[in-house]
Design a protein around this motif. Structure first.
Motif, PDB file in Angstrom:
ATOM      1  N   CYS A 274     -31.467 -45.608  29.162  1.00 62.43           N
ATOM      2  CA  CYS A 274     -32.559 -46.365  29.651  1.00 62.43           C
ATOM      3  C   CYS A 274     -33.276 -47.730  28.786  1.00 62.43           C
ATOM      4  CB  CYS A 274     -33.531 -45.831  30.762  1.00 62.43           C
ATOM      5  SG  CYS A 274     -33.063 -44.813  32.081  1.00 62.43           S
ATOM      6  N   PRO A 275     -33.672 -48.755  29.703  1.00 63.82           N
ATOM      7  CA  PRO A 275     -34.029 -50.285  28.060  1.00 63.82           C
ATOM      8  C   PRO A 275     -36.085 -49.166  27.935  1.00 63.82           C
ATOM      9  CG  PRO A 275     -33.957 -50.528  31.061  1.00 63.82           C
ATOM     10  CD  PRO A 275     -33.216 -49.130  30.586  1.00 63.82           C
ATOM     11  N   ASP A 276     -36.497 -49.701  26.889  1.00 64.58           N
ATOM     12  CA  ASP A 276     -37.619 -49.253  26.667  1.00 64.58           C
ATOM     13  C   ASP A 276     -38.669 -49.068  28.004  1.00 64.58           C
ATOM     14  OD1 ASP A 276     -37.653 -48.540  24.168  1.00 64.58           O
ATOM     15  OD2 ASP A 276     -37.489 -50.734  23.378  1.00 64.58           O
ATOM     16  N   PRO A 277     -39.491 -48.687  28.409  1.00 63.96           N
ATOM     17  CA  PRO A 277     -40.322 -48.621  29.256  1.00 63.96           C
ATOM     18  C   PRO A 277     -41.423 -50.016  29.075  1.00 63.96           C
ATOM     19  CG  PRO A 277     -40.827 -46.770  28.862  1.00 63.96           C
ATOM     20  CD  PRO A 277     -40.001 -47.143  27.839  1.00 63.96           C
ATOM     21  N   ARG A 278     -41.770 -50.468  30.283  1.00 64.23           N
ATOM     22  CA  ARG A 278     -42.245 -51.114  29.989  1.00 64.23           C
ATOM     23  C   ARG A 278     -43.413 -51.737  30.547  1.00 64.23           C
ATOM     24  NH1 ARG A 278     -41.843 -54.940  35.426  1.00 64.23           N
ATOM     25  NH2 ARG A 278     -43.079 -56.154  34.081  1.00 64.23           N
ATOM     26  N   LEU A 279     -44.129 -50.351  30.578  1.00 60.50           N
ATOM     27  CA  LEU A 279     -45.798 -50.082  30.610  1.00 60.50           C
ATOM     28  C   LEU A 279     -45.566 -48.831  29.855  1.00 60.50           C
ATOM     29  CD1 LEU A 279     -48.371 -51.807  31.244  1.00 60.50           C
ATOM     30  CD2 LEU A 279     -47.927 -49.659  33.742  1.00 60.50           C
ATOM     31  N   ARG A 280     -46.872 -48.534  28.558  1.00 56.33           N
ATOM     32  CA  ARG A 280     -46.659 -47.652  28.456  1.00 56.33           C
ATOM     33  C   ARG A 280     -48.020 -47.013  28.176  1.00 56.33           C
ATOM     34  NH1 ARG A 280     -43.053 -45.875  24.430  1.00 56.33           N
ATOM     35  NH2 ARG A 280     -41.162 -47.526  24.478  1.00 56.33           N
ATOM     36  N   VAL A 281     -48.315 -46.749  28.980  1.00 56.19           N
ATOM     37  CA  VAL A 281     -49.686 -45.257  29.593  1.00 56.19           C
ATOM     38  C   VAL A 281     -50.662 -44.495  28.151  1.00 56.19           C
ATOM     39  CG1 VAL A 281     -50.927 -44.232  30.891  1.00 56.19           C
ATOM     40  CG2 VAL A 281     -49.489 -46.126  31.605  1.00 56.19           C
ATOM     41  N   ALA A 282     -51.753 -44.334  28.173  1.00 56.70           N
ATOM     42  CA  ALA A 282     -51.911 -42.992  27.688  1.00 56.70           C
ATOM     43  C   ALA A 282     -53.400 -42.666  28.115  1.00 56.70           C
ATOM     44  CB  ALA A 282     -52.855 -43.256  25.437  1.00 56.70           C
ATOM     45  N   ALA A 283     -52.998 -41.740  28.179  1.00 55.71           N
ATOM     46  CA  ALA A 283     -54.004 -40.866  29.226  1.00 55.71           C
ATOM     47  C   ALA A 283     -55.114 -39.209  28.598  1.00 55.71           C
ATOM     48  CB  ALA A 283     -53.852 -40.630  30.556  1.00 55.71           C
TER      49      ALA A 283
END
Length: 568
Positions: free
Chosen positions: A71-80
């Motif tokens: 898979c390609p790198d995710p477009r959106l990286r979220v820290a929660a």
């Protein structure tokens, strides 16, 4: 590790690689960043007791041919924040199109303090308090927020039901009561999360200080009382999710209750735990003397995919949040957090840098005749210096913890051949017996019956030299050894009289850096020789205090105790 899997959630976001064939992480990377102001290490934590947060979606089964494609790198990286990460993970999964194997959004559960150290920074950050955004701005990182936070959850003081009567009588709690109960050993244990890493820890420390300050006018005494709670913590780096996980595994209610004790958590964490039907039931409530909200802002970094981040926010519904135990609005009457993040971080650093030390104190009180003179205190009362000393001493005596060893001398000679000082309370542990009483009781009784000797001289300098020498022989590791001298005048009127230069020469000659004995010198009234007191304090690493109010002595000792407990 397959290429499409999210790494260990304890780690910061990985650097994206230009090619699709990324190598696996061979070992966990722990980032330690020293705070410029505090010199303290921030560690990283994961959502160990919450839902796993690897890929943001559960992809459909792939054919053998498809599974070989990375898979390609995710477009959106979220820290929660860990407690809200599962809700955001669920929302991210809903953005995937039917049959889509690779997710465009990766969600990771990370404590807010760890996000500050992560490289690269996430595209979207949902910390558990807007205060962390202010901290980030102070460090040169700006995050854009649109609209109100996603949710709110007040902090509660929680613990097993079996000990609820101890810390939550009538299902009511307070920070000040928790501090008193911990100091008096009325609760089996108190745990607190790391205030430089977690929101629960950061806001709890702030609320404790605010609650105690409201009922304690003197700032020095208030700080000491707040740190008394810190000194009694069973664990000062307790992960609330770990504590809750420990309780879910417990099979003995009573044993678990006394092992875990009392701890702060968010209302959402408490609600989620109770809904799970665990054997050990908990009780908890927002403290009546300091309700403080965790809020969950949705913050976007400049340069992040704007459309995708908007779609994700829209997918996080109020129904999903309230269903998970969060509130849809701020709590009425909650404390307003300071705009300056340093007002939060200052106490947090103090707690994080606190070290446990025992105290050894020699209290030396001027018994000369001039202590019978009258002065006007800060409240306008006309009182004798002796009265002021009795009031001050009684207050200060309450500040000494159970790990204190103490002795008390009076100094002042009424005859030509009289001694420079006499021992009134023999040196020893405060909680042990002396002359048939607990040493704390004996100390209070002696101070309460203090009466200066008419026409007695003031062998101040000789007494200080003898006291420092006495306590230097008692210095030991992890122990603060101090001399506290209370006087209203200058050295003189006895056969022990000496000049100030001679005294300072002898005091400096006896100094031993390996065995420091700071002098806390308190001058009562306008006749006290403050320059001399300041000189003896400076050369020994202590402090001098001008006392015209009963609180002055207690405040000075409190500040000295705080300094002694700070990590060097």
């Amino acid at each position: 590790m397959p290429d499409n899997e999210w790494p260990d959630p304890r780690l910061p976001f990985p650097e994206p690689t230009p090619s699709r064939g990324r190598t696996s992480l061979a070992a966990a990377v722990v980032v330690l960043v020293l705070l410029a102001a505090g010199g303290l290490a921030w560690r990283l934590m994961s959502n160990r007791a919450g839902a796993p947060v690897a890929e943001a979606s559960a992809p459909p089964p792939a054919s053998p041919q498809q599974s070989t494609r990375p898979c390609p790198d995710p477009r959106l990286r979220v820290a929660a924040a860990p407690e809200i990460a599962p809700v955001i993970q669920q929302a991210a999964a809903g953005l995937n199109q039917a049959g889509q194997r690779c997710s465009e959004v990766a969600v990771q559960a990370v404590e807010p303090g760890a996000v500050l150290t992560a490289k690269p920074q996430p595209d979207v950050w949902v910390p558990s308090s807007s205060a962390w955004l202010a901290v980030a701005r102070a460090q040169g990182r700006n995050w854009a927020t649109a609209g109100p936070p996603l949710a709110w959850s007040p902090l509660v003081i929680a613990g097993p039901e079996a000990i609820g009567r101890l810390f939550a009588p009538g299902d009511k709690t307070s920070w000040a009561a928790l501090a008193r109960d911990a100091a008096d050993d009325r609760v089996p244990a108190v745990r607190m999360p790391d205030p430089l890493l977690t929101t629960t820890g950061l806001l709890s420390v702030y609320a404790v200080h605010q609650a105690i300050a409201r009922v304690t006018p003197d700032a020095g005494i208030a700080t000491l009382q707040a740190l008394t709670l810190r000194s009694r913590l069973e664990n000062a780096n307790a992960d609330t999710t770990d504590v809750l996980a420990q309780l879910t595994r417990a099979t003995d209610d009573t044993a678990a209750s006394y092992e875990v004790g009392v701890f702060p958590a968010t209302e959402q964490q408490l609600t989620a735990y109770q809904k799970a039907g665990n054997r050990v039931r908990l009780v908890g409530a927002p403290p009546a003397d300091g309700v403080v909200d965790a809020d969950y802002p949705y913050a976007v970094r400049k340069g992040a995919p704007a459309e995708l981040s908007k779609r994700l926010r829209a997918a996080i519904t109020s129904a999903a949040l309230t269903g998970a135990g969060f509130r849809a609005a701020a709590t009425d009457g909650a404390l307003t957090l300071p705009a300056d993040p340093e007002a939060l971080l200052g106490p947090a650093r103090q707690w994080s840098g606190y070290r446990s030390v025992a105290f050894q104190v020699l209290l030396m009180i001027d018994g000369s005749g001039s202590m019978n003179e009258k002065i006007t205190d800060r409240s306008g009362r006309s009182v004798t210096k002796a009265t002021l000393l009795r009031e001050s001493g009684a207050t200060a005596a309450q500040l000494f913890g159970e790990d204190t060893s103490l002795g008390m001398w009076y100094f002042g000679t009424s005859g030509a051949n009289g001694p420079a000082h006499v021992e009134e309370v023999s040196f020893g542990p405060l909680n042990s017996s002396a002359e048939g009483k607990k040493r704390r009781q004996q100390l209070a009784a002696k101070i309460g019956s203090y009466r200066p000797v008419a026409k007695a001289g003031t062998p101040l300098y000789q007494t200080v030299l003898d006291g420092v020498q006495e306590m230097r022989g008692r210095v030991k590791p992890d122990t603060a050894t101090v001399v506290v001298v209370l006087t209203d005048g200058s050295d003189g009127g006895t056969r022990f009289a000496m000049s100030n230069p001679d005294f300072m020469k002898r005091l400096q000659a006896g100094a031993d850096p390996a065995r420091p004995v700071p002098v806390i010198a308190v001058g009562f009234g306008p006749g006290a020789n403050l320059p001399a007191l300041q000189s003896m304090a400076k050369v020994t690493g202590g402090r001098a205090i001008a006392a015209t109010n009963p609180a002055d002595l207690a405040s000075g000792i409190a500040q000295a105790f705080v300094a002694a407990h700070a990590r060097s």
